[in-house]
Write an enzyme that holds these catalytic residues in place. Sequence first.
Site, PDB file in Angstrom:
ATOM      1  N   HIS A  33       9.365  19.038   3.690  1.00 40.73           N
ATOM      2  CA  HIS A  33      10.441  18.172   4.175  1.00 40.73           C
ATOM      3  C   HIS A  33      10.132  17.519   5.523  1.00 40.73           C
ATOM      4  O   HIS A  33       9.839  18.173   6.513  1.00 40.73           O
ATOM      5  CB  HIS A  33      11.732  18.977   4.300  1.00 40.73           C
ATOM      6  CG  HIS A  33      12.042  19.780   3.076  1.00 40.73           C
ATOM      7  ND1 HIS A  33      12.338  19.224   1.861  1.00 40.73           N
ATOM      8  CD2 HIS A  33      12.081  21.117   2.876  1.00 40.73           C
ATOM      9  CE1 HIS A  33      12.551  20.163   0.968  1.00 40.73           C
ATOM     10  NE2 HIS A  33      12.399  21.326   1.549  1.00 40.73           N
ATOM     11  N   GLN A  38       7.905  16.294  -0.638  1.00 44.70           N
ATOM     12  CA  GLN A  38       9.300  16.713  -0.584  1.00 44.70           C
ATOM     13  C   GLN A  38      10.166  15.728   0.205  1.00 44.70           C
ATOM     14  O   GLN A  38       9.676  14.746   0.771  1.00 44.70           O
ATOM     15  CB  GLN A  38       9.384  18.124  -0.010  1.00 44.70           C
ATOM     16  CG  GLN A  38       8.646  19.141  -0.875  1.00 44.70           C
ATOM     17  CD  GLN A  38       8.670  20.540  -0.302  1.00 44.70           C
ATOM     18  OE1 GLN A  38       9.428  20.841   0.615  1.00 44.70           O
ATOM     19  NE2 GLN A  38       7.813  21.413  -0.827  1.00 44.70           N
ATOM     20  N   ASN A  72       7.836  23.773  -7.156  1.00 45.66           N
ATOM     21  CA  ASN A  72       7.979  22.341  -7.370  1.00 45.66           C
ATOM     22  C   ASN A  72       7.489  21.901  -8.744  1.00 45.66           C
ATOM     23  O   ASN A  72       7.941  20.887  -9.275  1.00 45.66           O
ATOM     24  CB  ASN A  72       7.260  21.577  -6.257  1.00 45.66           C
ATOM     25  CG  ASN A  72       8.064  21.576  -4.976  1.00 45.66           C
ATOM     26  OD1 ASN A  72       8.928  20.740  -4.782  1.00 45.66           O
ATOM     27  ND2 ASN A  72       7.801  22.537  -4.105  1.00 45.66           N
ATOM     28  N   GLU A 112      -3.407  -0.698   9.728  1.00 44.00           N
ATOM     29  CA  GLU A 112      -4.276  -1.696   9.093  1.00 44.00           C
ATOM     30  C   GLU A 112      -5.748  -1.315   9.284  1.00 44.00           C
ATOM     31  O   GLU A 112      -6.551  -1.435   8.363  1.00 44.00           O
ATOM     32  CB  GLU A 112      -4.010  -3.079   9.704  1.00 44.00           C
ATOM     33  CG  GLU A 112      -4.934  -4.158   9.164  1.00 44.00           C
ATOM     34  CD  GLU A 112      -4.854  -5.441   9.963  1.00 44.00           C
ATOM     35  OE1 GLU A 112      -5.623  -6.365   9.640  1.00 44.00           O
ATOM     36  OE2 GLU A 112      -4.037  -5.521  10.904  1.00 44.00           O
ATOM     37  N   HIS A 123       2.334   6.539   5.583  1.00 40.80           N
ATOM     38  CA  HIS A 123       2.080   5.160   5.990  1.00 40.80           C
ATOM     39  C   HIS A 123       0.680   5.118   6.582  1.00 40.80           C
ATOM     40  O   HIS A 123       0.053   6.160   6.793  1.00 40.80           O
ATOM     41  CB  HIS A 123       3.127   4.686   7.012  1.00 40.80           C
ATOM     42  CG  HIS A 123       3.146   3.196   7.195  1.00 40.80           C
ATOM     43  ND1 HIS A 123       2.844   2.579   8.402  1.00 40.80           N
ATOM     44  CD2 HIS A 123       3.412   2.209   6.315  1.00 40.80           C
ATOM     45  CE1 HIS A 123       2.943   1.275   8.254  1.00 40.80           C
ATOM     46  NE2 HIS A 123       3.291   1.021   6.992  1.00 40.80           N
ATOM     47  N   GLU A 146       0.642  -1.822   4.868  1.00 40.50           N
ATOM     48  CA  GLU A 146      -0.223  -2.197   6.007  1.00 40.50           C
ATOM     49  C   GLU A 146      -1.593  -1.597   5.750  1.00 40.50           C
ATOM     50  O   GLU A 146      -2.513  -2.267   5.301  1.00 40.50           O
ATOM     51  CB  GLU A 146       0.379  -1.693   7.318  1.00 40.50           C
ATOM     52  CG  GLU A 146      -0.436  -2.120   8.535  1.00 40.50           C
ATOM     53  CD  GLU A 146       0.180  -1.634   9.843  1.00 40.50           C
ATOM     54  OE1 GLU A 146      -0.504  -1.752  10.883  1.00 40.50           O
ATOM     55  OE2 GLU A 146       1.328  -1.118   9.824  1.00 40.50           O
ATOM     56  N   HIS A 161       0.185   9.894   8.499  1.00 39.99           N
ATOM     57  CA  HIS A 161      -0.031   8.498   8.915  1.00 39.99           C
ATOM     58  C   HIS A 161      -1.523   8.221   8.980  1.00 39.99           C
ATOM     59  O   HIS A 161      -2.261   8.830   9.749  1.00 39.99           O
ATOM     60  CB  HIS A 161       0.614   8.229  10.285  1.00 39.99           C
ATOM     61  CG  HIS A 161       0.962   6.781  10.478  1.00 39.99           C
ATOM     62  ND1 HIS A 161       0.006   5.814  10.647  1.00 39.99           N
ATOM     63  CD2 HIS A 161       2.172   6.138  10.486  1.00 39.99           C
ATOM     64  CE1 HIS A 161       0.595   4.637  10.782  1.00 39.99           C
ATOM     65  NE2 HIS A 161       1.924   4.801  10.681  1.00 39.99           N
TER      66      HIS A 161
END
Length: 566
Positions: free
Chosen positions: A102, A69, A185, A78, A75, A56, A107
């Site tokens: 985690h 993680q 990591n 638009e 996300h 999007e 967003h």
Amino acid sequence: MAGYSSAAPPTPWSRGLAEPQIDGSAYVHAFSNVIGDVWIGENVLIAPGTSIRADEGAPFHIGSSTNIQDGVVIHGLEQGRVLGDDQKEYSVWVGRDSSLTHKALIHGPAYVGDECFIGFRSTVFNARVGHGCIVMMHALIQDVEIPPGKYVPSGAIITSQQQADRLPDVRQEDKDFAHHVVGINEALLAGYHCARSSACINPIRAGLSQTFQGSTPGTHGLEESINGTTNTMNNGYGLSPALISQVRSLLAQGYRIGTEHATPRRFKTSSWESCAPIESKNEGQVLSALSGCLQEHQGEYVRLLGIDVQARRRVLEVLIQRPDGKPTSLSTRGTVSVAAPSASNGHRSSTAGTSNGGGSLADQVRGLLQQGCRITTEHADKRRFKTSSWQVGAVIESSNFNQVMAALDSAMQQYSGEYVRLIAVDPLAKRRVAEVLIHRPDGKPVATTAASKGSTYSSNGASNGASNGASSNGYGGGSVSGLSGETANQVRGWLGQGYRISAEYADKRRFKTGSWQTHGTLEGRGDQVLGSISTVLSTHSGNYVRLVGVDPQAKRRVGQVIIQRP
């Protein structure tokens, strides 16, 4: 290597079928999804269960050496864009050397700068998080810009710019923790790549098979192998009995074991790198992992870490290997005492203790000075000693061993009718790393033994004020009636870390059901607590008796040990 990755699905706002661009050095786990116009840089680790969907809002940028993680969702809407560091527009920009831990949610429109830490289940939406920020767990950051270098505490809801501007600055220990996570990591990244390569993993499997061939996997077999009798995996870097004892002690207290390594160049700048994490709490597996780490990093410095997982802090750092082959702390002085709890990671720990409960005063001072600690003294008369109202002695400005020892001797002579204790201070962290009683007015044994004959320092005052003892906190030495030496040392270790000791008892019926009864907290200082334990044993002579170490600040048990069976 990538998991499931695909072009963005055709939609009214995206018909270009943009595909992810993933650097060959990155690792994307097979159980993660990367969709659409996503750019992933060098050495990025994307763990299982991660969803990165630029279907999007797009594009996304994930900088080099960042780790994303398990369960993280990235996300974007638009509408709405942020300006990346390359001056181009993005739906989501994540900088380099950052950690999205985690189940965090990023967003877009959202910007996360370099060297940031986003804690478990925290959310960043329509916001900018500046370089070097630490966001702890379950936080919400929305519609604001967090200035660089700010600390967002757990559970915070930051939805106004006024709140964002008032946030505290990140402390050094917070930076150390975030960098430590990145290091872990990086080791995981190497491990995942190795696991996919037969050329890398097969020699390791062969080595492990050879290690345990002909012996029962466990502590006994490992102690033989790591002392050089059967295991060829160590190549002369066997684990000493003192190191085994230290590991056993840390595991018994519920701590996790870790390791770090550094080349001589990195050692000079304290730029340690993490070895593969040791997730197991099994003593045999931990010792095997330590042996493997020493073998893998021959020619480098290697240090052992004791980690309090719940408090997310290090309780111990001790050098266990040097590239020049010189003796290390554990191989020459025995088991290292775990320092008192600290809120930070990466701080030095005291080497004052030994496997027998104490070393000479000269050895302790030399070890502390080698760690860069400053030495000073405090004194107290009998009345002040009872209330722990210590007074500061003369400040010892020198870091020269002989001058420090002479100053300690002078302090013991000046306050010969009082208690005197040595204080070791980490000047960088500005905290105490050791408090050692070195003189008592009644002439009773104290923490350290007299200076050894081989020492360059000799003093009647030091010898008289530092006769045989066992504890790095003046809790006396030798055996206690009814207690093994190991148990007595365990008690001293708890007391030295500021923990409280309580006792519990149970008859045979209650013992079978785990229904222990409380005897109560054992009040007092070291010798008084040990004396109280003898009373507890005699009072409940026909019962099971166990001791419990309690962290009074965290209000939790740190360990327990059965000291009597009927």
